[in-house]
Every structure is written in structure tokens, then in C-alpha cells.
Design a protein around this motif. Structure first.
Motif, mmCIF file in Angstrom:
data_model
loop_
_atom_site.group_PDB
_atom_site.id
_atom_site.type_symbol
_atom_site.label_atom_id
_atom_site.label_comp_id
_atom_site.label_asym_id
_atom_site.label_seq_id
_atom_site.Cartn_x
_atom_site.Cartn_y
_atom_site.Cartn_z
ATOM 1 N N GLU A 463 48.560 -4.713 -63.694
ATOM 2 C CA GLU A 463 49.261 -5.400 -64.780
ATOM 3 C C GLU A 463 48.758 -6.824 -64.950
ATOM 4 O O GLU A 463 48.875 -7.400 -66.034
ATOM 5 N N ASP A 464 48.226 -7.398 -63.894
ATOM 6 C CA ASP A 464 47.767 -8.786 -63.912
ATOM 7 C C ASP A 464 46.424 -8.886 -63.200
ATOM 8 O O ASP A 464 46.064 -8.004 -62.417
ATOM 9 N N MET A 490 45.975 -7.313 -71.026
ATOM 10 C CA MET A 490 46.499 -7.582 -69.688
ATOM 11 C C MET A 490 46.782 -9.068 -69.529
ATOM 12 O O MET A 490 46.133 -9.910 -70.174
ATOM 13 N N THR A 512 47.519 -7.007 -57.279
ATOM 14 C CA THR A 512 46.854 -7.856 -58.272
ATOM 15 C C THR A 512 45.390 -8.089 -57.900
ATOM 16 O O THR A 512 45.106 -8.735 -56.875
#
Length: 607
Positions: A463-464, A490, A512
Motif C-alpha cells: 500500500e505504501d 500508491m 512497506t
């Protein structure tokens, strides 16, 4: 970015070649020429200036014959003269060439010692002469061309034509594209498919390192190792050819792959004819009297300006301020008397940057526009312009324009350094030589695409993402995060790696990805320490660096891609490809609209 065309046809070659070159005019050029076999004997026509000048030469002195090669040239080695125009000929061989041959002086000295002479200032003539020397040793054309190609170091697209062989063309590519087209008993080759569109819709794209033997209606391809290979022949619709994505799925991919040629062409505009110094319109400014340079830009151009600040202060010893165009006027910053303001914009129409230009002029600054569109408003209103020469960029997310910006600002820094006495002639020559290696290094980085694709597919599942870099890699971390945000949607952030412990380390977890840009430079040990702090907190570090940098962190990082070893000063040019590939392939994996991402426009013409 020059144009190449070759034909073995059933009708006069000259008219086909001229027509095909006209379809490549969008690339820009300053001279043109053809070579055709007339009765099996090589003959040439060349002219400086536009294709209309070459057309007049052909009208006065026609070139019969059905096999030939043609070229539109943007000067890289030597000025835009007829003697420097392509095709270049040495005895029984003629050649057209896009790109830069880095070791041409070494080859030229070797050939001169063997008794060969030269009539041009170009690196390209060396290719023809080297091939002629191979023929003189008794090699046949195919073996002579192969032996010649093996001696070349740099980025190139080539096409050879041989006396007495109307059935034969030999072509090769490394860092510059070539496409082959098939007709009925005919065969064609061009820099891109748009040059071949009226003749055929059956095309084959040569891959990096390929060289090919073309005969009437047939092709035999060898890869970079010399092994015979097959490349797919495609039947494509005319409108698809005219859209000119080549073999690429998106314009962004095509434009990433164009970068060796773009940089080679831009170098031709920045480097003097004798290859010893940087020259440009900004030489008319007395840089010794300039107290400060102000760089103003938006988005990707702003990150290119970050690179320029480091180069200008380190190499030229000139203080630099970088400003976001949309904030510049409203801060009401004091601008020093005698200062220079440089505006960076691909389109030359960016509204905030244009408003900043007008404010700077009102404050008495000398203004320079670094733009890709030389007919743009910024180009018209600035005191002088420096063209990017990147060619049309269709993808909204800038790629080749970014590298052209970085190159242009680096080159400008060298010229300013000379004027200010910060470097001597020997150092300037070394920096010119260093910049000249960029097309080859870009081509080597393009060959790593499968590795970046695999990494990007894993990044796309998060997501990141966080990008880290130090020194000249900090702006590339910012650019990498921007690219990922633009086309994947994103969330991504770029940081100077030393700042990770001042807050951002709170974001680190085992989900991440953290992309670290890590050439083995003077800051590598500091960066490695920063990364170990991240790894110690279960951070997933993807290390993009040269072999020495990766060896230092072997076994500690999550993923790695080994980049070519580069001088740290030009690492931003080369590592730009890495962050572009990561963003591009992550976007493809996520299924977003790569060329036209949501909410974005190519040129932002409102404040």
C-alpha cells in the motif's frame, strides 16, 4: 534521435528514402543524406540544412538504384556541414549511425596509423573506415560488419551498405531502436515504424544488442553474443504504426527506452565540435559576476533542479536557490542584483513557471528557459533558451524529458565552472568525457528491465513505499516516489536517508518496501548505516546499487538489482531509469492507465 532508413526495394530507392526521412523530421535534424547503389556502385548525396536542400541536390543530380540508406542528422561530433552529414563512406562501405561511439578517438588513431584518412569531424566516419579496414583484410561484408560492431563502445543504431552488394544491408542496435519491415521481395529498416508505414505493415523489432543481415525479403538476426535468434514478425494496423509506440505497450515504456538516443542527441548540442568543452547560448552571460542562480520548476522538473543545485555548487562553486514555481512569487523573495533565474519546463507552458518567469524579469533578473518545446511561451519570453531536445513526450509521467533536464543542467554547470575559473581545461575535458559515457550506461541499465519488472510486481502488492537516497541520490528518491504516485496511485515518499531516524522510521514495518538508491559513492557508508537501522526494524529494503554497494549489504537486504558502476556525478542520469522502470511495471501490474493517469495532464496551464 537522428533518423535512419534503409531499403532493398523494387523501385528507385532515393524517393522511398527521402519520403521516409520526411516522416522522421519530428525528431529534429540539421543535415541529411542518402547513399544508393547505382549499377552496384556506391554513390552519395548529402546536404546541410533541411530535407528540401537534399531534395534539390537529388533533383540536380539524381541517384538511380533500388538499394540504399538514408539519414537525418543532429550534430553530435562536428558541426552541421555537408562533410559531417551521413552517410559516411570509406572505400567500398557506407554507413549511417545514431548515437555516440565513446572509443572513436582510440579507433581513429589506430586507423590513422594504418594509413587511413578522414574527411569529417564525426565519430560515425570511424565506423565506416573500421569496416573498410576489415574488408581490406579479406573478410566478407557480414564478417567485416560483425568485427566492426564488436570493436564499438557506446550507444548506436547502424546500417551498412556495401559496394557491389545490392542484395545486402547489415544493421545493428545498442541503445538506439531499429525496426525491420517486410514487403513483397523487398525489405526495409528504420529508426521507428512510422518511417516504414507506407511501405509495409509487417514489422520486426530488433532487440538490444541484435545485429541483422538483410537480403531481399529476408532477415537473419544475431544476438549480442553472435548467436542466431528469431524475433517475432508482427502485422500491425497503419493507425497503430502511426501512433508509434513501437513494440512497447505504452508510450511511457517507449520513451524510457529512447533515453540513450535522447541523451546522445542532447550531448551533440552541448559539446563543442572538438569534443573538449561545453558550449551553449548562456555563454554570453558573465558568470563570474553572477552572485546567485535561482532555479524555478514544478514537479519532476523541480527534482531535476535539485540535481543541478548540487552540480552547480560543487563543480562551479556558484550559490544556487531552488524554488517551487507555485510558491515563488508569493514568498516575495529578494533576488540579487545581477542574478540569473533559470526556468525548467518540458512544455514551456507551465502556468506557475511562466508567472515566475515574468516576476523574475520584473525584478531585473536575466532569465533562461530550459524547455523541450522551443516555440512555447517560456521560450519566447525568456532572455535566452536552452533546448532539451528530448523529442515529443506523450506519456504524462515524464521520463526522457527528465533525463534531458538533468543532462542539460549538468552541462550548464560545467560551462559556468569554466567561466568562473572553478575548473581548468583538463577537468572540463574529463567532465565532457564523463557525460559522453551516459548513452552507453543508459543502454546497459535498460537491459536490466526484467529484474526491475520482477521487483516492481512485488512492490505493487504493498500500500505504501519509501524511497531513500543520499547526496545526488536524494533528488532521485523524490523523483522515484513521485513516479510511483503518479501512475500507480500508491502512497510513496522520498527521503534523504539520513533523515529516516528523524521521524519517517516510524513508518517502517515488514509490509512497506523501502527502495534504496545506492551507488558506491563517498556517502555509501553513511547510507549503509541508515539502511541497517531500517533492516533492524524488519524493514524490507530493495537495494538498487552497483556490485560493490550490494556486496557490502549482501544477505541483509530483501531484494537487490545490480546497476552498472558509474561515476557518482552522473549517477542521477543512470538511476533515473531504475525508478522509472519500478513505477512503470508496478503500474502495469496494478492495471492503471500508464500513459494518462487519473487527474493529471501533460502540461499544467492553470495556476
Amino acid at each position: 534521435m537522428c533518423g535512419i532508413v534503409g531499403v532493398i526495394a523494387n523501385q528507385p530507392a532515393a524517393s522511398i528514402l527521402l519520403s521516409s526521412l520526411q516522416r522522421l523530421e519530428y525528431r529534429g535534424y540539421d543535415s541529411a543524406g542518402l547513399a544508393v547503389l547505382e549499377g552496384g556502385v556506391l554513390d552519395r548525396r548529402r546536404a546541410a540544412g533541411k530535407l528540401s536542400a537534399l531534395a534539390q541536390v537529388l533533383a540536380d543530380r539524381p541517384l538511380p538504384g533500388t538499394t540504399g540508406i538514408g539519414h537525418t542528422r543532429w550534430a553530435t561530433h562536428g558541426g552541421p556541414t555537408e562533410a559531417n552529414a551521413h552517410p559516411h563512406r570509406s572505400g567500398p562501405v557506407a554507413v549511417v549511425h545514431n548515437g555516440i561511439i565513446e572509443n572513436y578517438l582510440e579507433l581513429k588513431h589506430e586507423l590513422s596509423a594504418a594509413g587511413y584518412s578522414f574527411e569529417s569531424q564525426t565519430d560515425s566516419e570511424v565506423i565506416a573506415t573500421l569496416c573498410a579496414s576489415m574488408l581490406a583484410r579479406g573478410l566478407d561484408p557480414q564478417d567485416a560488419a560483425a568485427a566492426t560492431i564488436a570493436r564499438l563502445r557506446g550507444a548506436y543504431a547502424l546500417c551498412f551498405l556495401f559496394d557491389g552488394r545490392p542484395d545486402l544491408l547489415i544493421c545493428a542496435r545498442r541503445g538506439s531502436p531499429l525496426v525491420v519491415g517486410f514487403g513483397e521481395g523487398e525489405i526495409f529498416v528504420g529508426s521507428d515504424a512510422i518511417a516504414l508505414a507506407p511501405m509495409t505493415n509487417r514489422i520486426c523489432y530488433l532487440e538490444e544488442g541484435d545485429w541483422a543481415v538483410l537480403t531481399r525479403g529476408d532477415i537473419r538476426i544475431h544476438d549480442a553474443s553472435g548467436h542466431p535468434v528469431l524475433r517475432p514478425v508482427q502485422t500491425v494496423a497503419l493507425d497503430s504504426i502511426l501512433a508509434d509506440k513501437g513494440q512497447h505497450r505504452h508510450f511511457m515504456a517507449k520513451e524510457i527506452h529512447e533515453q540513450p538516443g535522447v541523451v546522445a542527441r542532447a550531448l551533440g548540442a552541448w559539446i563543442s565540435d572538438d569534443r573538449s568543452r561545453i558550449t551553449c547560448a548562456a555563454e554570453t552571460i558573465d558568470w563570474r559576476a553572477v552572485p546567485r542562480l535561482t532555479l524555478i520548476a514544478c514537479g519532476t522538473a523541480f527534482y531535476a533542479a535539485h540535481v543541478a543545485k548540487i552540480w552547480m555548487e560543487r563543480v562551479a562553486r556558484l550559490p544556487v536557490e531552488i524554488e517551487i514555481a507555485s510558491e515563488f512569487r508569493y514568498r516575495e523573495p529578494p533576488l540579487p542584483e545581477g542574478g540569473v533565474t533559470l526556468l525548467v519546463s518540458q512544455s514551456g507552458e507551465t502556468a506557475d513557471t511562466l508567472a515566475a518567469l515574468r516576476h523574475a524579469k520584473a525584478c531585473g533578473q536575466t532569465t533562461i528557459g530550459l524547455v523541450n518545446v522551443t516555440s512555447s511561451t517560456i521560450a519566447r519570453e525568456a532572455d535566452m533558451i536552452l533546448p532539451l531536445l528530448a523529442g515529443p513526450e506523450i506519456g504524462v509521467a515524464s521520463t526522457k524529458a527528465f533525463t534531458a533536464m538533468v543532462l542539460g543542467l549538468q552541462a550548464l554547470s560545467v560551462m559556468v565552472a569554466r567561466q568562473r575559473g572553478a575548473i581548468d581545461a583538463a577537468r572540463e575535458q574529463a567532465l565532457v568525457d564523463l557525460l559522453s559515457t551516459a548513452p552507453r550506461l543508459l543502454a546497459e541499465t535498460l537491459a536490466l528491465e526484467p529484474q526491475f519488472e520482477a521487483l516492481a510486481h512485488e512492490i505493487a502488492q504493498a500500500e505504501d513505499a519509501i524511497f531513500l537516497g543520499r547526496g545526488l541520490m536524494y533528488p532521485l528518491a523524490l523523483e522515484g516516489a513521485l513516479k510511483l504516485k503518479e501512475i500507480t496511485y500508491m502512497h510513496a515518499e522520498g527521503y534523504a536517508a539520513g533523515e529516516i531516524k528523524h521521524g519517517p522510521i516510524a513508518l517502517v514495518d515488514d509490509t512497506t518496501p523501502i527502495i534504496a538508491l545506492a551507488p558506491h559513492d563517498a556517502l555509501h557508508d553513511k547510507l549503509a548505516s541508515n539502511l541497517r537501522e531500517v533492516i533492524g526494524r524488519q524493514g524490507r529494503v530493495a537495494l538498487i546499487g552497483d556490485a560493490e554497494a550490494i556486496r557490502d549489504l549482501k544477505g541483509e537486504v530483501w531484494r537487490s538489482v545490480v546497476m552498472p558502476a558509474v561515476d557518482p556525478l552522473i549517477a542521477p542520469l543512470i538511476y533515473a531509469v531504475a525508478v522509472q522502470f519500478i513505477a512503470y511495471h508496478a503500474a502495469v501490474a496494478k492495471g492503471t492507465d500508464v500513459d494518462q493517469p487519473r487527474n493529471l495532464a501533460k502540461s499544467v496551464t492553470v495556476e
